[in-house]
Design a protein around this motif. Structure first.
Motif, PDB file in Angstrom:
ATOM      1  N   LYS A  42       0.808  -1.222   0.000  1.00 41.90           N
ATOM      2  CA  LYS A  42       0.000   0.000   0.000  1.00 41.90           C
ATOM      3  C   LYS A  42       0.843   1.275   0.000  1.00 41.90           C
ATOM      4  CE  LYS A  42      -3.715  -2.391   2.353  1.00 41.90           C
ATOM      5  NZ  LYS A  42      -4.425  -2.594   3.613  1.00 41.90           N
ATOM      6  N   TRP A  43       2.171   1.130   0.111  1.00 40.38           N
ATOM      7  CA  TRP A  43       3.032   2.316   0.140  1.00 40.38           C
ATOM      8  C   TRP A  43       2.944   3.094  -1.162  1.00 40.38           C
ATOM      9  CZ3 TRP A  43       8.487   0.804   2.396  1.00 40.38           C
ATOM     10  CH2 TRP A  43       8.353   0.513   3.760  1.00 40.38           C
ATOM     11  N   THR A  44       2.979   4.410  -1.042  1.00 34.68           N
ATOM     12  CA  THR A  44       3.055   5.303  -2.191  1.00 34.68           C
ATOM     13  C   THR A  44       4.534   5.525  -2.533  1.00 34.68           C
ATOM     14  OG1 THR A  44       3.230   7.284  -0.824  1.00 34.68           O
ATOM     15  CG2 THR A  44       0.984   6.516  -1.373  1.00 34.68           C
ATOM     16  N   PRO A  45       4.821   6.134  -3.693  1.00 36.02           N
ATOM     17  CA  PRO A  45       6.221   6.483  -3.975  1.00 36.02           C
ATOM     18  C   PRO A  45       6.842   7.355  -2.887  1.00 36.02           C
ATOM     19  CG  PRO A  45       4.952   6.586  -5.985  1.00 36.02           C
ATOM     20  CD  PRO A  45       3.957   6.360  -4.854  1.00 36.02           C
ATOM     21  N   ASP A  46       6.055   8.232  -2.279  1.00 36.90           N
ATOM     22  CA  ASP A  46       6.572   9.061  -1.177  1.00 36.90           C
ATOM     23  C   ASP A  46       6.963   8.200   0.016  1.00 36.90           C
ATOM     24  OD1 ASP A  46       6.344  11.455  -2.542  1.00 36.90           O
ATOM     25  OD2 ASP A  46       4.410  11.969  -1.647  1.00 36.90           O
ATOM     26  N   ASP A  47       6.161   7.186   0.322  1.00 42.72           N
ATOM     27  CA  ASP A  47       6.477   6.284   1.430  1.00 42.72           C
ATOM     28  C   ASP A  47       7.781   5.541   1.162  1.00 42.72           C
ATOM     29  OD1 ASP A  47       4.085   6.894   2.823  1.00 42.72           O
ATOM     30  OD2 ASP A  47       2.994   5.353   1.702  1.00 42.72           O
ATOM     31  N   HIS A  68       9.961   6.544  -8.271  1.00 39.25           N
ATOM     32  CA  HIS A  68       8.602   6.324  -8.775  1.00 39.25           C
ATOM     33  C   HIS A  68       8.046   4.962  -8.340  1.00 39.25           C
ATOM     34  CE1 HIS A  68       8.813   9.969 -11.068  1.00 39.25           C
ATOM     35  NE2 HIS A  68       9.930   9.564 -11.625  1.00 39.25           N
ATOM     36  N   LYS A  70       6.311   2.185  -6.140  1.00 37.97           N
ATOM     37  CA  LYS A  70       5.352   2.016  -5.058  1.00 37.97           C
ATOM     38  C   LYS A  70       5.828   0.831  -4.235  1.00 37.97           C
ATOM     39  CE  LYS A  70       1.513   3.672  -7.838  1.00 37.97           C
ATOM     40  NZ  LYS A  70       0.243   3.330  -8.475  1.00 37.97           N
TER      41      LYS A  70
END
Length: 117
Positions: A42-47, A68, A70
């Motif tokens: 569930k992590w985003t690129p920011d995470d 980029h 995930k």
């Protein structure tokens, strides 16, 4: 007599080694990843970027090439590819992913063994 830490390590290895041949192969590892990786998926690129920076990976190499990605992409990264693209840092990256999965597995074991309130 086996120490408690050695027994935990053996139990952990035995759990990973599904066919009990003494080797954790790629398929067994992928089964483990699938079982314990829902949170990371569930992590985003920011995470992913924050996690990499928190582990002090080089912002100009590892972080910039994976910016980029995930969480699910990170979990698909193969050891050989990481080593090819990042050398020793790639090996460290794979080890950190494995450590993260192990800590999630340990946390899920604790949750399963704790009594409901």
């Amino acid at each position: 007599q086996v120490s408690a830490a050695a027994q935990v390590e053996k139990d952990y290895f035995d759990k990973l080694d599904g066919n009990k041949d003494g080797v954790v192969d790629e398929e067994e590892w992928q089964n483990f990843v699938q079982t314990h990786a829902d949170a990371i998926k569930k992590w985003t690129p920011d995470d992913v970027e924050k996690w990499l920076l928190g582990l002090q990976f080089d912002p100009d190499t590892v972080v910039s090439k994976l910016k980029h990605y995930k969480g699910k992409d990170l979990l698909r990264l193969k050891k050989e590819d990481a080593e090819h693209y990042f050398g020793l840092e790639g090996i460290r990256l794979v080890n950190e992913i494995e450590d993260l999965l192990s800590s999630l597995s340990a946390a899920s074991k604790e949750d399963a063994s704790s009594p409901s309130s």
